[in-house]
Scaffold this motif. Structure first.
Motif, PDB file in Angstrom:
ATOM      1  N   LEU A 172      -2.840  -4.885  10.200  1.00 37.95           N
ATOM      2  CA  LEU A 172      -3.838  -5.315  11.177  1.00 37.95           C
ATOM      3  C   LEU A 172      -5.246  -5.335  10.576  1.00 37.95           C
ATOM      4  O   LEU A 172      -6.040  -6.226  10.853  1.00 37.95           O
ATOM      5  N   PHE A 173      -5.529  -4.314   9.750  1.00 36.36           N
ATOM      6  CA  PHE A 173      -6.868  -4.177   9.175  1.00 36.36           C
ATOM      7  C   PHE A 173      -7.105  -5.095   7.966  1.00 36.36           C
ATOM      8  O   PHE A 173      -8.232  -5.235   7.519  1.00 36.36           O
ATOM      9  N   GLY A 174      -6.035  -5.650   7.417  1.00 37.73           N
ATOM     10  CA  GLY A 174      -6.169  -6.413   6.172  1.00 37.73           C
ATOM     11  C   GLY A 174      -6.305  -5.501   4.970  1.00 37.73           C
ATOM     12  O   GLY A 174      -6.923  -5.863   3.961  1.00 37.73           O
ATOM     13  N   THR A 175      -5.706  -4.297   5.052  1.00 40.42           N
ATOM     14  CA  THR A 175      -5.821  -3.292   3.981  1.00 40.42           C
ATOM     15  C   THR A 175      -4.427  -2.795   3.578  1.00 40.42           C
ATOM     16  O   THR A 175      -4.219  -1.585   3.413  1.00 40.42           O
ATOM     17  N   LYS A 176      -3.489  -3.704   3.443  1.00 35.65           N
ATOM     18  CA  LYS A 176      -2.106  -3.326   3.166  1.00 35.65           C
ATOM     19  C   LYS A 176      -1.956  -2.517   1.877  1.00 35.65           C
ATOM     20  O   LYS A 176      -1.151  -1.588   1.805  1.00 35.65           O
ATOM     21  N   ASP A 177      -2.715  -2.880   0.849  1.00 39.54           N
ATOM     22  CA  ASP A 177      -2.587  -2.184  -0.439  1.00 39.54           C
ATOM     23  C   ASP A 177      -2.993  -0.712  -0.314  1.00 39.54           C
ATOM     24  O   ASP A 177      -2.317   0.173  -0.862  1.00 39.54           O
ATOM     25  N   THR A 178      -4.066  -0.452   0.402  1.00 41.30           N
ATOM     26  CA  THR A 178      -4.507   0.931   0.603  1.00 41.30           C
ATOM     27  C   THR A 178      -3.465   1.713   1.384  1.00 41.30           C
ATOM     28  O   THR A 178      -3.148   2.858   1.055  1.00 41.30           O
ATOM     29  N   ALA A 179      -2.918   1.096   2.426  1.00 37.78           N
ATOM     30  CA  ALA A 179      -1.889   1.749   3.234  1.00 37.78           C
ATOM     31  C   ALA A 179      -0.651   2.053   2.399  1.00 37.78           C
ATOM     32  O   ALA A 179      -0.041   3.116   2.537  1.00 37.78           O
ATOM     33  N   SER A 180      -0.290   1.135   1.516  1.00 33.33           N
ATOM     34  CA  SER A 180       0.881   1.341   0.664  1.00 33.33           C
ATOM     35  C   SER A 180       0.667   2.494  -0.311  1.00 33.33           C
ATOM     36  O   SER A 180       1.576   3.304  -0.536  1.00 33.33           O
ATOM     37  N   ARG A 181      -0.536   2.587  -0.865  1.00 33.66           N
ATOM     38  CA  ARG A 181      -0.830   3.690  -1.789  1.00 33.66           C
ATOM     39  C   ARG A 181      -0.788   5.024  -1.056  1.00 33.66           C
ATOM     40  O   ARG A 181      -0.307   6.022  -1.599  1.00 33.66           O
ATOM     41  N   TRP A 182      -1.281   5.033   0.182  1.00 28.29           N
ATOM     42  CA  TRP A 182      -1.244   6.278   0.946  1.00 28.29           C
ATOM     43  C   TRP A 182       0.197   6.679   1.246  1.00 28.29           C
ATOM     44  O   TRP A 182       0.533   7.854   1.197  1.00 28.29           O
ATOM     45  N   LYS A 183       1.042   5.698   1.544  1.00 26.12           N
ATOM     46  CA  LYS A 183       2.448   5.990   1.828  1.00 26.12           C
ATOM     47  C   LYS A 183       3.102   6.660   0.616  1.00 26.12           C
ATOM     48  O   LYS A 183       3.917   7.587   0.771  1.00 26.12           O
ATOM     49  N   THR A 184       2.763   6.222  -0.577  1.00 26.82           N
ATOM     50  CA  THR A 184       3.294   6.851  -1.789  1.00 26.82           C
ATOM     51  C   THR A 184       2.826   8.297  -1.890  1.00 26.82           C
ATOM     52  O   THR A 184       3.610   9.200  -2.226  1.00 26.82           O
ATOM     53  N   ARG A 185       1.558   8.539  -1.584  1.00 28.04           N
ATOM     54  CA  ARG A 185       1.028   9.907  -1.599  1.00 28.04           C
ATOM     55  C   ARG A 185       1.734  10.769  -0.563  1.00 28.04           C
ATOM     56  O   ARG A 185       2.043  11.939  -0.815  1.00 28.04           O
ATOM     57  N   LEU A 186       1.981  10.206   0.613  1.00 26.62           N
ATOM     58  CA  LEU A 186       2.680  10.937   1.671  1.00 26.62           C
ATOM     59  C   LEU A 186       4.074  11.336   1.212  1.00 26.62           C
ATOM     60  O   LEU A 186       4.485  12.491   1.361  1.00 26.62           O
ATOM     61  N   ASP A 187       4.805  10.384   0.647  1.00 29.38           N
ATOM     62  CA  ASP A 187       6.169  10.672   0.195  1.00 29.38           C
ATOM     63  C   ASP A 187       6.179  11.770  -0.862  1.00 29.38           C
ATOM     64  O   ASP A 187       7.027  12.677  -0.825  1.00 29.38           O
ATOM     65  N   ASP A 188       5.230  11.699  -1.786  1.00 23.74           N
ATOM     66  CA  ASP A 188       5.158  12.709  -2.852  1.00 23.74           C
ATOM     67  C   ASP A 188       4.817  14.083  -2.266  1.00 23.74           C
ATOM     68  O   ASP A 188       5.403  15.103  -2.666  1.00 23.74           O
ATOM     69  N   GLU A 189       3.873  14.113  -1.332  1.00 23.62           N
ATOM     70  CA  GLU A 189       3.444  15.382  -0.732  1.00 23.62           C
ATOM     71  C   GLU A 189       4.577  16.016   0.075  1.00 23.62           C
ATOM     72  O   GLU A 189       4.821  17.222  -0.019  1.00 23.62           O
ATOM     73  N   VAL A 190       5.261  15.204   0.863  1.00 23.06           N
ATOM     74  CA  VAL A 190       6.353  15.726   1.695  1.00 23.06           C
ATOM     75  C   VAL A 190       7.487  16.256   0.825  1.00 23.06           C
ATOM     76  O   VAL A 190       8.057  17.317   1.105  1.00 23.06           O
ATOM     77  N   ALA A 191       7.828  15.532  -0.238  1.00 25.23           N
ATOM     78  CA  ALA A 191       8.888  15.992  -1.135  1.00 25.23           C
ATOM     79  C   ALA A 191       8.512  17.328  -1.780  1.00 25.23           C
ATOM     80  O   ALA A 191       9.344  18.239  -1.891  1.00 25.23           O
TER      81      ALA A 191
END
Length: 268
Positions: free
Chosen positions: A139-158
């Motif tokens: 929605l924001f036009g910031t898909k790349d930033t959101a994708s990078r955050w998702k990677t950080r989330l996955d790493d942190e949760v693991a």
């Protein structure tokens, strides 16, 4: 950076001012085309009702985020916006809210804002949070930033999941009773959920049923706590915080929950 303001004025005051403000030509909803941020060459201006929505917005790539409800207000629906909130809303591209916050649409309407009103699924379950951040990034036009955050989330949760499993008492998976809005924390710990309760207070029948399952931990919702949930059951109660701080760092919510769980399991 989130700009939080203290609000105390009744909502009726907000709506009374709407007569003096420009009327909205249309209600911005999810079916309305989003502002073209890339074409405009700028980041979206986002107003959110609480720090929880604000953290999702920041994770998705929003940089100009204004938070309406102070973090000290644990139950957002009880908050009454102030007329000065209208200035921020009127300039927003997006207004983020949760369905249990009934005043969000009225704020936007009263301000005469043409912002897109976006309902956010506030759930800290990592899979759901990652999906919601990705949607907001679109929605924001910031898909790349959101994708990078998702990677950080996955790493942190693991990482946190591994640490919590290493802290299991006697190496055994703990059993927990969880408030319905803190079930994500049980998953983070790799615990076995033997029962849930809430959001209503626990009834005597529920108390007997949940206590009989002999949980080691009770994961209580710090924002909706009704005190000790299973007294005399021997279960250790852990307060789980869902709302991020003023830094709007959602990953810190996971780290803080893991710290509380580790502390509790050390005494189980």
């Amino acid at each position: 950076m989130a700009r939080n303001r203290v609000r105390t004025t009744r909502l009726v005051s907000v709506l009374a001012l709407s007569a003096a403000l420009p009327l909205a030509t249309g209600c911005g909803t999810e079916s309305t085309p989003a502002p073209d941020q890339k074409a405009a060459g700028r980041k979206p201006v986002v107003v959110v009702t609480t720090t929880w929505e604000g953290a999702f917005a920041k994770a998705a790539g929003a940089e100009d985020v204004t938070v309406i409800v102070p973090r000290s207000v644990h139950h957002a629906p009880d908050y009454d916006p102030k007329p000065s909130d209208l200035a921020a809303v009127a300039k927003a591209d997006f207004v983020l809210y949760a369905p249990f916050e009934p005043y969000a649409a009225k704020i936007k309407e009263a301000a005469g804002s043409k912002a897109k009103l976006v309902e956010v699924n506030l759930d800290n379950d990592p899979a759901k949070a990652g999906a919601e951040v990705a949607r907001l990034g679109g929605l924001f036009g910031t898909k790349d930033t959101a994708s990078r955050w998702k990677t950080r989330l996955d790493d942190e949760v693991a990482k946190l999941n591994g640490e919590l499993k290493a802290a299991w008492p006697d190496g055994k998976r703990p059993s927990v009773v969880s408030q319905v809005f803190t079930a994500w924390a049980a998953g983070l710990a790799g615990a076995t959920t033997v029962g849930t309760y809430g959001p209503e207070p626990v009834t005597p029948a529920q108390l007997a049923s949940l206590s009989a399952k002999k949980p080691a931990l009770v994961l209580d919702n710090a924002h909706m706590s009704t005190g000790t949930v299973l007294p005399d059951s021997g279960a250790k109660q852990v307060g789980i915080v869902n709302y991020p701080g003023e830094d709007l760092d959602l990953l810190k919510v996971y780290r803080d929950a893991a710290a509380e769980l580790k502390k509790a399991m050390g005494g189980v």
